[in-house]
Design an enzyme around this catalytic site. Structure first.
Site, short mmCIF file in Angstrom:
data_model
loop_
_atom_site.label_atom_id
_atom_site.label_comp_id
_atom_site.label_asym_id
_atom_site.label_seq_id
_atom_site.Cartn_x
_atom_site.Cartn_y
_atom_site.Cartn_z
N GLU A 175 -2.30 -43.09 44.69
CA GLU A 175 -2.69 -42.86 43.29
C GLU A 175 -3.76 -43.85 42.85
O GLU A 175 -4.74 -43.47 42.20
CB GLU A 175 -1.45 -42.97 42.38
CG GLU A 175 -1.79 -42.59 40.94
CD GLU A 175 -0.56 -42.49 40.04
OE1 GLU A 175 0.54 -42.92 40.45
OE2 GLU A 175 -0.72 -41.97 38.92
N LYS A 187 8.09 -45.19 34.84
CA LYS A 187 9.19 -45.18 35.82
C LYS A 187 9.70 -46.58 36.14
O LYS A 187 10.81 -46.74 36.65
CB LYS A 187 8.76 -44.47 37.10
CG LYS A 187 8.49 -42.98 36.92
CD LYS A 187 8.11 -42.31 38.22
CE LYS A 187 7.77 -40.84 38.02
NZ LYS A 187 6.42 -40.63 37.44
N HIS A 214 1.63 -41.72 37.67
CA HIS A 214 2.85 -41.18 38.26
C HIS A 214 3.69 -42.37 38.74
O HIS A 214 4.90 -42.38 38.55
CB HIS A 214 2.48 -40.23 39.41
CG HIS A 214 3.64 -39.46 39.94
ND1 HIS A 214 4.45 -38.70 39.13
CD2 HIS A 214 4.16 -39.33 41.19
CE1 HIS A 214 5.40 -38.13 39.87
NE2 HIS A 214 5.25 -38.51 41.12
N PHE A 254 6.84 -33.21 45.07
CA PHE A 254 7.14 -32.77 46.44
C PHE A 254 6.63 -31.33 46.59
O PHE A 254 6.84 -30.49 45.71
CB PHE A 254 8.65 -32.77 46.69
CG PHE A 254 9.23 -34.12 47.03
CD1 PHE A 254 8.45 -35.26 47.06
CD2 PHE A 254 10.58 -34.24 47.34
CE1 PHE A 254 8.99 -36.50 47.39
CE2 PHE A 254 11.13 -35.47 47.66
CZ PHE A 254 10.35 -36.60 47.69
N HIS A 262 12.77 -42.34 37.92
CA HIS A 262 12.01 -41.10 38.12
C HIS A 262 12.86 -39.91 37.65
O HIS A 262 13.88 -39.60 38.25
CB HIS A 262 11.67 -40.98 39.61
CG HIS A 262 10.65 -39.94 39.92
ND1 HIS A 262 10.36 -38.90 39.05
CD2 HIS A 262 9.86 -39.76 41.01
CE1 HIS A 262 9.42 -38.14 39.61
NE2 HIS A 262 9.10 -38.64 40.78
#
Lengths: 414, 80
Positions: A314, A335, A303, A399, A340
Protein backbone atom coordinates in the site's frame (compact mmCIF):
# COMPACT_ATOMS: atom_id res chain seq x y z
CA UNK A 1 -26.67 19.12 -15.10
CA UNK A 2 -24.35 16.75 -13.29
CA UNK A 3 -25.84 15.28 -10.13
CA UNK A 4 -23.67 15.70 -7.03
CA UNK A 5 -23.77 13.44 -3.98
CA UNK A 6 -23.21 14.47 -0.37
CA UNK A 7 -22.91 12.70 2.98
CA UNK A 8 -25.67 13.84 5.37
CA UNK A 9 -25.74 11.22 8.13
CA UNK A 10 -23.34 8.86 9.92
CA UNK A 11 -23.79 5.82 12.14
CA UNK A 12 -21.44 3.25 13.67
CA UNK A 13 -21.29 0.20 15.87
CA UNK A 14 -17.73 -0.31 17.10
CA UNK A 15 -15.55 -1.65 19.89
CA UNK A 16 -14.83 2.02 20.66
CA UNK A 17 -18.43 3.10 21.00
CA UNK A 18 -21.96 2.73 19.71
CA UNK A 19 -22.32 6.40 18.81
CA UNK A 20 -20.33 8.35 16.24
CA UNK A 21 -19.22 10.92 18.81
CA UNK A 22 -17.89 8.41 21.33
CA UNK A 23 -16.22 6.43 18.54
CA UNK A 24 -14.45 9.42 16.98
CA UNK A 25 -13.43 10.90 20.36
CA UNK A 26 -11.84 7.58 21.32
CA UNK A 27 -10.03 7.36 17.99
CA UNK A 28 -8.65 10.89 18.40
CA UNK A 29 -7.38 9.92 21.84
CA UNK A 30 -5.64 6.88 20.40
CA UNK A 31 -7.52 4.28 22.47
CA UNK A 32 -7.49 0.62 21.53
CA UNK A 33 -10.72 -1.36 21.25
CA UNK A 34 -8.81 -4.65 21.02
CA UNK A 35 -9.00 -7.03 23.99
CA UNK A 36 -9.30 -10.65 25.07
CA UNK A 37 -12.43 -12.34 23.73
CA UNK A 38 -15.13 -12.75 26.41
CA UNK A 39 -18.22 -13.68 24.34
CA UNK A 40 -17.14 -17.32 24.39
CA UNK A 41 -14.24 -19.24 25.87
CA UNK A 42 -11.38 -18.79 23.37
CA UNK A 43 -8.86 -20.90 25.30
CA UNK A 44 -8.55 -23.59 22.61
CA UNK A 45 -7.81 -21.02 19.90
CA UNK A 46 -4.42 -19.89 18.72
CA UNK A 47 -5.66 -16.29 18.68
CA UNK A 48 -7.69 -15.32 21.76
CA UNK A 49 -8.32 -11.60 21.23
CA UNK A 50 -10.15 -9.33 18.84
CA UNK A 51 -11.76 -5.92 18.46
CA UNK A 52 -14.79 -7.37 20.24
CA UNK A 53 -17.86 -5.28 21.12
CA UNK A 54 -18.46 -6.07 24.79
CA UNK A 55 -21.87 -4.54 25.25
CA UNK A 56 -24.50 -4.23 22.53
CA UNK A 57 -27.99 -3.51 23.91
CA UNK A 58 -29.89 -4.10 20.65
CA UNK A 59 -33.26 -4.48 22.38
CA UNK A 60 -33.02 -0.99 23.86
CA UNK A 61 -33.79 0.32 20.37
CA UNK A 62 -35.43 -2.63 18.57
CA UNK A 63 -37.94 -5.26 19.60
CA UNK A 64 -37.02 -8.67 20.89
CA UNK A 65 -38.67 -10.49 18.01
CA UNK A 66 -36.40 -8.71 15.55
CA UNK A 67 -33.45 -9.62 17.77
CA UNK A 68 -34.34 -13.32 17.64
CA UNK A 69 -34.68 -13.24 13.84
CA UNK A 70 -31.42 -11.51 12.99
CA UNK A 71 -27.78 -12.45 13.11
CA UNK A 72 -25.44 -10.08 14.88
CA UNK A 73 -24.14 -8.60 11.58
CA UNK A 74 -27.68 -7.49 10.68
CA UNK A 75 -28.30 -6.08 14.17
CA UNK A 76 -25.17 -3.95 13.83
CA UNK A 77 -26.46 -2.66 10.48
CA UNK A 78 -29.91 -1.84 11.88
CA UNK A 79 -28.37 0.02 14.82
CA UNK A 80 -25.93 2.04 12.69
CA UNK A 81 -28.63 2.79 10.08
CA UNK A 82 -31.05 4.10 12.71
CA UNK A 83 -28.26 6.27 14.13
CA UNK A 84 -27.45 7.61 10.66
CA UNK A 85 -31.10 8.38 9.88
CA UNK A 86 -31.41 10.22 13.21
CA UNK A 87 -28.13 12.06 12.60
CA UNK A 88 -29.37 13.13 9.15
CA UNK A 89 -32.56 14.42 10.77
CA UNK A 90 -34.56 12.66 8.06
CA UNK A 91 -38.31 13.03 8.21
CA UNK A 92 -39.35 9.65 6.84
CA UNK A 93 -42.87 10.88 6.12
CA UNK A 94 -41.53 13.52 3.75
CA UNK A 95 -39.21 11.54 1.52
CA UNK A 96 -40.13 9.63 -1.63
CA UNK A 97 -39.40 6.09 -0.46
CA UNK A 98 -39.37 4.69 -3.99
CA UNK A 99 -36.28 6.87 -4.55
CA UNK A 100 -34.57 5.75 -1.32
CA UNK A 101 -32.34 2.66 -1.33
CA UNK A 102 -30.24 0.51 0.97
CA UNK A 103 -26.89 -1.01 -0.05
CA UNK A 104 -24.95 -2.53 2.84
CA UNK A 105 -22.00 -4.79 2.15
CA UNK A 106 -20.82 -7.79 4.15
CA UNK A 107 -18.01 -10.23 3.59
CA UNK A 108 -19.20 -13.16 5.69
CA UNK A 109 -22.89 -12.60 6.51
CA UNK A 110 -24.27 -14.52 9.46
CA UNK A 111 -21.42 -16.92 10.09
CA UNK A 112 -22.29 -17.22 13.80
CA UNK A 113 -25.83 -18.40 12.98
CA UNK A 114 -24.40 -20.72 10.34
CA UNK A 115 -22.12 -22.34 12.90
CA UNK A 116 -24.83 -22.79 15.55
CA UNK A 117 -27.25 -24.38 13.11
CA UNK A 118 -24.58 -26.54 11.51
CA UNK A 119 -23.81 -28.01 14.92
CA UNK A 120 -27.51 -28.84 15.41
CA UNK A 121 -27.58 -30.45 11.97
CA UNK A 122 -24.60 -32.68 12.76
CA UNK A 123 -25.62 -33.49 16.32
CA UNK A 124 -29.42 -33.77 16.19
CA UNK A 125 -30.21 -34.17 12.50
CA UNK A 126 -31.95 -32.22 9.72
CA UNK A 127 -35.26 -31.81 11.59
CA UNK A 128 -33.59 -29.57 14.15
CA UNK A 129 -32.24 -26.98 11.72
CA UNK A 130 -33.99 -23.64 12.14
CA UNK A 131 -36.09 -22.41 9.21
CA UNK A 132 -34.56 -19.03 10.04
CA UNK A 133 -31.02 -20.21 9.29
CA UNK A 134 -31.07 -19.08 5.66
CA UNK A 135 -32.81 -15.72 6.14
CA UNK A 136 -30.51 -14.96 9.09
CA UNK A 137 -27.28 -16.04 7.43
CA UNK A 138 -27.40 -14.67 3.89
CA UNK A 139 -25.17 -11.57 3.64
CA UNK A 140 -27.80 -9.49 1.82
CA UNK A 141 -30.12 -9.62 4.85
CA UNK A 142 -28.63 -6.50 6.42
CA UNK A 143 -29.80 -4.51 3.38
CA UNK A 144 -33.09 -6.40 3.40
CA UNK A 145 -33.90 -5.81 7.07
CA UNK A 146 -32.90 -2.14 6.96
CA UNK A 147 -35.21 -1.56 3.98
CA UNK A 148 -38.05 -3.34 5.77
CA UNK A 149 -37.45 -1.26 8.90
CA UNK A 150 -37.56 2.09 7.08
CA UNK A 151 -39.86 1.13 4.20
CA UNK A 152 -37.29 2.13 1.57
CA UNK A 153 -38.28 0.74 -1.83
CA UNK A 154 -35.42 2.01 -3.99
CA UNK A 155 -32.38 -0.01 -5.14
CA UNK A 156 -31.51 -2.71 -2.62
CA UNK A 157 -28.76 -5.31 -2.62
CA UNK A 158 -25.58 -6.42 -0.89
CA UNK A 159 -22.08 -6.04 -2.21
CA UNK A 160 -19.60 -8.70 -1.21
CA UNK A 161 -15.90 -8.32 -1.92
CA UNK A 162 -14.34 -9.47 1.36
CA UNK A 163 -12.50 -6.64 3.08
CA UNK A 164 -13.52 -4.14 0.39
CA UNK A 165 -17.28 -4.86 0.66
CA UNK A 166 -18.14 -1.71 2.63
CA UNK A 167 -16.20 0.56 0.27
CA UNK A 168 -17.62 -1.07 -2.85
CA UNK A 169 -21.14 -0.74 -1.40
CA UNK A 170 -20.68 2.99 -0.80
CA UNK A 171 -19.13 3.42 -4.25
CA UNK A 172 -22.02 1.65 -5.96
CA UNK A 173 -24.55 3.69 -3.96
CA UNK A 174 -22.76 6.89 -4.98
CA UNK A 175 -22.99 5.92 -8.65
CA UNK A 176 -26.69 5.01 -8.39
CA UNK A 177 -27.49 8.44 -7.02
CA UNK A 178 -25.20 10.16 -9.50
CA UNK A 179 -26.83 8.35 -12.42
CA UNK A 180 -30.34 9.23 -11.23
CA UNK A 181 -31.54 5.81 -10.06
CA UNK A 182 -32.09 7.03 -6.49
CA UNK A 183 -31.99 10.26 -4.47
CA UNK A 184 -30.97 8.85 -1.12
CA UNK A 185 -29.23 5.63 -0.07
CA UNK A 186 -28.39 4.17 3.32
CA UNK A 187 -25.08 2.49 2.60
CA UNK A 188 -22.08 0.97 4.33
CA UNK A 189 -20.77 -2.36 5.50
CA UNK A 190 -21.22 -4.69 8.45
CA UNK A 191 -19.51 -7.74 9.90
CA UNK A 192 -19.67 -10.03 12.93
CA UNK A 193 -16.89 -12.55 12.31
CA UNK A 194 -15.70 -13.20 15.86
CA UNK A 195 -16.40 -16.92 16.14
CA UNK A 196 -14.05 -19.81 16.84
CA UNK A 197 -14.55 -21.27 13.39
CA UNK A 198 -13.77 -18.05 11.54
CA UNK A 199 -10.79 -17.13 13.72
CA UNK A 200 -9.33 -20.60 13.17
CA UNK A 201 -9.28 -20.20 9.41
CA UNK A 202 -7.70 -16.75 9.51
CA UNK A 203 -5.18 -17.92 12.12
CA UNK A 204 -4.27 -21.06 10.17
CA UNK A 205 -3.61 -19.08 7.01
CA UNK A 206 -1.15 -16.96 9.02
CA UNK A 207 -3.08 -13.73 8.54
CA UNK A 208 -3.66 -12.89 12.21
CA UNK A 209 -1.33 -11.47 14.83
CA UNK A 210 -0.85 -13.99 17.64
CA UNK A 211 0.21 -11.47 20.27
CA UNK A 212 -2.09 -12.94 22.95
CA UNK A 213 -0.15 -11.40 25.82
CA UNK A 214 -0.63 -7.81 24.60
CA UNK A 215 -3.84 -7.63 22.54
CA UNK A 216 -4.01 -3.83 22.45
CA UNK A 217 -0.55 -3.74 20.88
CA UNK A 218 -1.19 -6.44 18.28
CA UNK A 219 -2.53 -4.21 15.51
CA UNK A 220 0.51 -2.16 14.49
CA UNK A 221 0.24 -1.05 10.88
CA UNK A 222 3.49 0.05 9.20
CA UNK A 223 5.53 -0.98 12.28
CA UNK A 224 8.64 -3.14 12.03
CA UNK A 225 7.19 -5.68 14.47
CA UNK A 226 3.78 -6.07 12.87
CA UNK A 227 2.88 -9.72 12.46
CA UNK A 228 -0.65 -9.89 11.09
CA UNK A 229 -4.03 -8.24 11.41
CA UNK A 230 -6.48 -8.28 14.32
CA UNK A 231 -10.03 -9.37 13.69
CA UNK A 232 -12.65 -6.75 14.54
CA UNK A 233 -16.42 -6.44 14.27
CA UNK A 234 -18.98 -3.73 13.81
CA UNK A 235 -20.56 -1.56 11.19
CA UNK A 236 -20.31 1.81 9.50
CA UNK A 237 -23.24 3.41 7.69
CA UNK A 238 -23.64 6.70 5.87
CA UNK A 239 -26.59 8.48 4.31
CA UNK A 240 -25.69 9.51 0.78
CA UNK A 241 -28.00 12.07 -0.71
CA UNK A 242 -28.32 13.93 -3.98
CA UNK A 243 -27.18 17.49 -3.33
CA UNK A 244 -30.40 19.31 -4.22
CA UNK A 245 -32.48 16.94 -2.13
CA UNK A 246 -30.15 17.62 0.82
CA UNK A 247 -30.21 21.39 0.28
CA UNK A 248 -33.99 21.45 -0.03
CA UNK A 249 -34.42 20.01 3.45
CA UNK A 250 -31.58 22.09 4.85
CA UNK A 251 -29.54 19.03 5.83
CA UNK A 252 -26.21 19.11 7.61
CA UNK A 253 -23.58 18.19 4.99
CA UNK A 254 -20.44 16.43 6.21
CA UNK A 255 -18.69 16.38 2.83
CA UNK A 256 -19.17 15.59 -0.84
CA UNK A 257 -18.35 12.15 -2.19
CA UNK A 258 -16.87 12.73 -5.59
CA UNK A 259 -14.83 9.72 -6.68
CA UNK A 260 -14.93 5.94 -6.65
CA UNK A 261 -12.28 3.74 -8.21
CA UNK A 262 -12.35 -0.04 -8.41
CA UNK A 263 -9.83 -2.53 -9.75
CA UNK A 264 -8.59 -6.10 -9.39
CA UNK A 265 -5.14 -7.46 -8.67
CA UNK A 266 -5.83 -10.55 -10.80
CA UNK A 267 -3.02 -12.13 -8.87
CA UNK A 268 -3.76 -14.33 -5.82
CA UNK A 269 -6.67 -15.34 -3.56
CA UNK A 270 -5.23 -13.85 -0.38
CA UNK A 271 -1.90 -12.11 -1.10
CA UNK A 272 -1.77 -8.65 -2.67
CA UNK A 273 0.07 -8.12 -5.94
CA UNK A 274 3.49 -6.97 -4.78
CA UNK A 275 3.86 -4.46 -7.58
CA UNK A 276 0.97 -2.48 -6.00
CA UNK A 277 -0.57 -2.01 -9.43
CA UNK A 278 -4.11 -2.95 -8.35
CA UNK A 279 -4.10 -0.49 -5.45
CA UNK A 280 -2.55 2.19 -7.66
CA UNK A 281 -5.23 1.95 -10.33
CA UNK A 282 -8.09 1.96 -7.83
CA UNK A 283 -6.76 5.19 -6.29
CA UNK A 284 -5.98 6.74 -9.69
CA UNK A 285 -9.46 5.90 -11.01
CA UNK A 286 -11.11 7.43 -7.95
CA UNK A 287 -9.13 10.66 -8.36
CA UNK A 288 -10.01 10.78 -12.03
CA UNK A 289 -13.74 10.61 -11.35
CA UNK A 290 -13.32 13.22 -8.62
CA UNK A 291 -11.54 15.50 -11.13
CA UNK A 292 -8.78 16.00 -8.56
CA UNK A 293 -5.00 15.79 -8.85
CA UNK A 294 -2.90 13.88 -6.36
CA UNK A 295 -1.72 17.22 -4.91
CA UNK A 296 -5.32 18.11 -3.94
CA UNK A 297 -5.42 15.24 -1.45
CA UNK A 298 -4.47 15.99 2.16
CA UNK A 299 -5.30 12.76 3.92
CA UNK A 300 -5.30 9.03 3.16
CA UNK A 301 -7.27 6.70 5.41
CA UNK A 302 -5.23 3.64 4.53
CA UNK A 303 -6.31 0.02 4.35
CA UNK A 304 -3.33 -0.45 6.72
CA UNK A 305 -4.05 -3.95 7.98
CA UNK A 306 -0.82 -4.60 9.92
CA UNK A 307 0.17 -7.56 7.75
CA UNK A 308 3.70 -7.58 6.36
CA UNK A 309 2.59 -7.55 2.75
CA UNK A 310 -0.43 -5.24 2.71
CA UNK A 311 1.30 -2.33 4.39
CA UNK A 312 4.39 -2.62 2.23
CA UNK A 313 2.41 -2.77 -1.01
CA UNK A 314 0.00 0.00 0.00
CA UNK A 315 2.79 2.43 0.88
CA UNK A 316 4.49 1.58 -2.42
CA UNK A 317 1.28 2.32 -4.34
CA UNK A 318 0.75 5.61 -2.48
CA UNK A 319 4.30 6.72 -3.33
CA UNK A 320 3.86 5.72 -6.95
CA UNK A 321 0.67 7.76 -7.32
CA UNK A 322 1.43 10.78 -5.16
CA UNK A 323 5.18 11.02 -5.88
CA UNK A 324 6.81 13.80 -3.77
CA UNK A 325 3.37 14.91 -2.51
CA UNK A 326 3.17 11.55 -0.66
CA UNK A 327 5.39 13.06 2.06
CA UNK A 328 2.94 15.90 2.63
CA UNK A 329 -0.04 13.58 3.13
CA UNK A 330 -1.37 12.49 6.48
CA UNK A 331 -1.79 8.70 6.31
CA UNK A 332 -3.39 6.72 9.14
CA UNK A 333 -4.87 3.33 9.88
CA UNK A 334 -8.12 3.08 11.84
CA UNK A 335 -7.40 -0.66 12.13
CA UNK A 336 -4.58 0.11 14.57
CA UNK A 337 -7.33 0.74 17.15
CA UNK A 338 -10.41 -1.31 16.22
CA UNK A 339 -8.84 -4.13 14.21
CA UNK A 340 -10.05 -5.27 10.83
CA UNK A 341 -13.83 -5.27 10.35
CA UNK A 342 -13.57 -7.16 7.03
CA UNK A 343 -16.75 -6.23 5.12
CA UNK A 344 -17.39 -3.45 7.64
CA UNK A 345 -13.88 -1.98 7.41
CA UNK A 346 -14.18 0.14 4.28
CA UNK A 347 -17.45 1.60 5.56
CA UNK A 348 -16.47 2.48 9.13
CA UNK A 349 -13.21 3.92 7.79
CA UNK A 350 -15.22 5.96 5.29
CA UNK A 351 -17.18 7.36 8.26
CA UNK A 352 -13.83 8.30 9.83
CA UNK A 353 -12.70 9.93 6.58
CA UNK A 354 -15.88 12.03 6.39
CA UNK A 355 -15.43 13.11 10.02
CA UNK A 356 -11.82 14.13 9.40
CA UNK A 357 -12.81 16.26 6.42
CA UNK A 358 -15.65 17.81 8.42
CA UNK A 359 -13.72 18.47 11.66
CA UNK A 360 -10.18 18.89 10.27
CA UNK A 361 -8.94 16.32 12.78
CA UNK A 362 -6.98 13.20 11.90
CA UNK A 363 -6.68 10.37 14.40
CA UNK A 364 -3.30 8.77 15.16
CA UNK A 365 -2.02 5.39 14.01
CA UNK A 366 -1.27 3.70 17.32
CA UNK A 367 1.47 1.14 18.09
CA UNK A 368 3.72 2.54 15.38
CA UNK A 369 6.82 2.48 17.61
CA UNK A 370 9.40 1.72 14.92
CA UNK A 371 8.34 2.37 11.34
CA UNK A 372 9.49 -0.43 9.06
CA UNK A 373 12.00 0.12 6.30
CA UNK A 374 10.54 2.37 3.61
CA UNK A 375 7.63 3.38 5.88
CA UNK A 376 8.63 7.03 5.86
CA UNK A 377 5.31 8.81 5.31
CA UNK A 378 3.53 10.91 7.96
CA UNK A 379 1.50 8.15 9.61
CA UNK A 380 0.25 10.47 12.39
CA UNK A 381 2.21 8.51 15.01
CA UNK A 382 1.16 8.70 18.69
CA UNK A 383 -0.96 11.88 18.56
CA UNK A 384 -3.88 13.12 16.48
CA UNK A 385 -3.31 16.10 14.19
CA UNK A 386 -5.41 19.12 13.44
CA UNK A 387 -5.03 20.21 9.85
CA UNK A 388 -7.27 21.69 7.17
CA UNK A 389 -8.40 18.70 5.14
CA UNK A 390 -9.81 19.69 1.77
CA UNK A 391 -9.92 16.24 0.21
CA UNK A 392 -9.23 12.71 1.35
CA UNK A 393 -9.06 9.21 -0.05
CA UNK A 394 -10.10 6.00 1.67
CA UNK A 395 -8.51 2.69 0.60
CA UNK A 396 -9.90 -0.84 0.87
CA UNK A 397 -8.42 -4.03 -0.52
CA UNK A 398 -10.03 -7.46 -0.20
CA UNK A 399 -9.15 -11.15 -0.44
CA UNK A 400 -9.72 -12.12 -4.04
CA UNK A 401 -7.78 -9.05 -5.14
CA UNK A 402 -10.69 -6.58 -5.03
CA UNK A 403 -9.68 -2.95 -4.59
CA UNK A 404 -11.99 -0.01 -3.92
CA UNK A 405 -11.09 3.61 -3.20
CA UNK A 406 -13.40 6.48 -2.33
CA UNK A 407 -12.66 10.19 -2.54
CA UNK A 408 -14.44 12.89 -0.52
CA UNK A 409 -13.91 16.63 -0.38
CA UNK A 410 -15.18 19.57 1.63
CA UNK A 411 -18.61 20.61 0.55
CA UNK A 412 -18.58 23.93 -1.21
CA UNK A 413 -21.91 25.17 -2.56
CA UNK A 414 -22.62 26.33 -6.09
CA UNK B 1 -52.96 -33.06 30.63
CA UNK B 2 -54.57 -30.22 32.59
CA UNK B 3 -51.45 -28.14 32.15
CA UNK B 4 -51.30 -28.55 28.39
CA UNK B 5 -52.79 -25.12 27.68
CA UNK B 6 -50.35 -23.46 30.08
CA UNK B 7 -47.41 -25.33 28.60
CA UNK B 8 -48.31 -24.39 25.04
CA UNK B 9 -48.99 -20.83 26.11
CA UNK B 10 -45.50 -20.55 27.58
CA UNK B 11 -43.98 -21.83 24.37
CA UNK B 12 -45.97 -19.31 22.33
CA UNK B 13 -44.90 -16.46 24.60
CA UNK B 14 -41.29 -17.47 24.20
CA UNK B 15 -41.28 -18.14 20.47
CA UNK B 16 -43.73 -15.53 19.21
CA UNK B 17 -42.98 -12.80 21.76
CA UNK B 18 -46.62 -11.94 22.43
CA UNK B 19 -48.09 -10.98 25.83
CA UNK B 20 -49.64 -13.99 27.61
CA UNK B 21 -53.06 -12.31 27.88
CA UNK B 22 -53.43 -12.36 24.08
CA UNK B 23 -53.15 -16.14 24.01
CA UNK B 24 -56.64 -17.59 24.07
CA UNK B 25 -58.06 -20.76 22.51
CA UNK B 26 -59.56 -18.65 19.70
CA UNK B 27 -56.40 -16.70 18.93
CA UNK B 28 -55.32 -17.09 15.31
CA UNK B 29 -51.54 -17.39 14.98
CA UNK B 30 -51.26 -15.07 11.98
CA UNK B 31 -54.18 -12.65 12.41
CA UNK B 32 -54.16 -12.27 16.19
CA UNK B 33 -50.64 -13.13 17.29
CA UNK B 34 -48.71 -11.52 14.41
CA UNK B 35 -46.90 -14.72 13.45
CA UNK B 36 -45.69 -15.65 10.00
CA UNK B 37 -45.00 -19.10 8.56
CA UNK B 38 -41.44 -19.06 9.92
CA UNK B 39 -42.70 -18.36 13.45
CA UNK B 40 -45.24 -21.16 13.25
CA UNK B 41 -42.63 -23.64 12.01
CA UNK B 42 -40.27 -22.62 14.81
CA UNK B 43 -43.05 -23.03 17.38
CA UNK B 44 -44.04 -26.46 16.08
CA UNK B 45 -40.41 -27.60 16.14
CA UNK B 46 -40.41 -26.69 19.83
CA UNK B 47 -43.68 -28.56 20.37
CA UNK B 48 -42.30 -31.63 18.59
CA UNK B 49 -39.21 -31.52 20.74
CA UNK B 50 -41.12 -31.13 24.00
CA UNK B 51 -43.65 -33.90 23.41
CA UNK B 52 -41.46 -36.24 21.38
CA UNK B 53 -43.80 -36.17 18.39
CA UNK B 54 -43.44 -35.26 14.72
CA UNK B 55 -46.33 -33.22 13.36
CA UNK B 56 -46.48 -33.84 9.60
CA UNK B 57 -46.64 -30.81 7.28
CA UNK B 58 -50.17 -31.60 6.08
CA UNK B 59 -51.43 -31.50 9.69
CA UNK B 60 -49.35 -28.44 10.58
CA UNK B 61 -50.99 -26.40 7.84
CA UNK B 62 -54.42 -26.84 9.48
CA UNK B 63 -53.30 -25.73 12.95
CA UNK B 64 -53.98 -22.02 12.55
CA UNK B 65 -55.37 -21.25 16.02
CA UNK B 66 -54.15 -21.97 19.53
CA UNK B 67 -57.28 -24.05 20.21
CA UNK B 68 -56.73 -26.24 17.13
CA UNK B 69 -53.15 -26.89 18.21
CA UNK B 70 -54.26 -27.85 21.74
CA UNK B 71 -56.97 -30.23 20.48
CA UNK B 72 -54.54 -31.77 18.03
CA UNK B 73 -51.99 -32.31 20.80
CA UNK B 74 -54.60 -33.83 23.14
CA UNK B 75 -55.52 -36.35 20.49
CA UNK B 76 -51.92 -37.05 19.51
CA UNK B 77 -50.68 -37.42 23.08
CA UNK B 78 -53.69 -39.58 24.02
CA UNK B 79 -52.60 -42.02 21.33
CA UNK B 80 -49.17 -42.40 22.84
Amino acid sequence: MKRRVVVTGLGVVSSLGLSVKEFFDNLLEGKSGVSKITRFDPSNLEVQFAGEIKNFPFIERFDIKLAKRTDRFTQYALWASLSAVEDANLDLSKIDKTRAGVIIGSGMGGIETWEIEHQKFLKDGPKKVSPLLVPMMIPDMASGQVSIYFGFKGPNFCVTSACASGAHAIGEAFRLIKSGDADLIITGGTEAPITGYCISSFANMGALSKRNDEPEKASRPFDKDRNGFVLGEGCGVVILEELNSALKRNAKIYCEICGYGASADAFHITAPDETGEGAYYAMANALKEAELSPIDIDYVNAHGTSTKLNDKVEVMAIKKLFKEHAYKLLVNSTKSMIGHLLGGAGAIEFVVTCLSVYHNKVHPTINLDNPDEGMDLDFVRFQMKEKEIFAAINNSFGFGGHNACLVVKKFVGG
Amino acid sequence: MTNLFEEVKNMIVEKLHVPPEKITEDAHFINDLGADSLDITTLLMEVNEKYGIDIPDEDAQKLDTVGKLISYLKEKLGEK
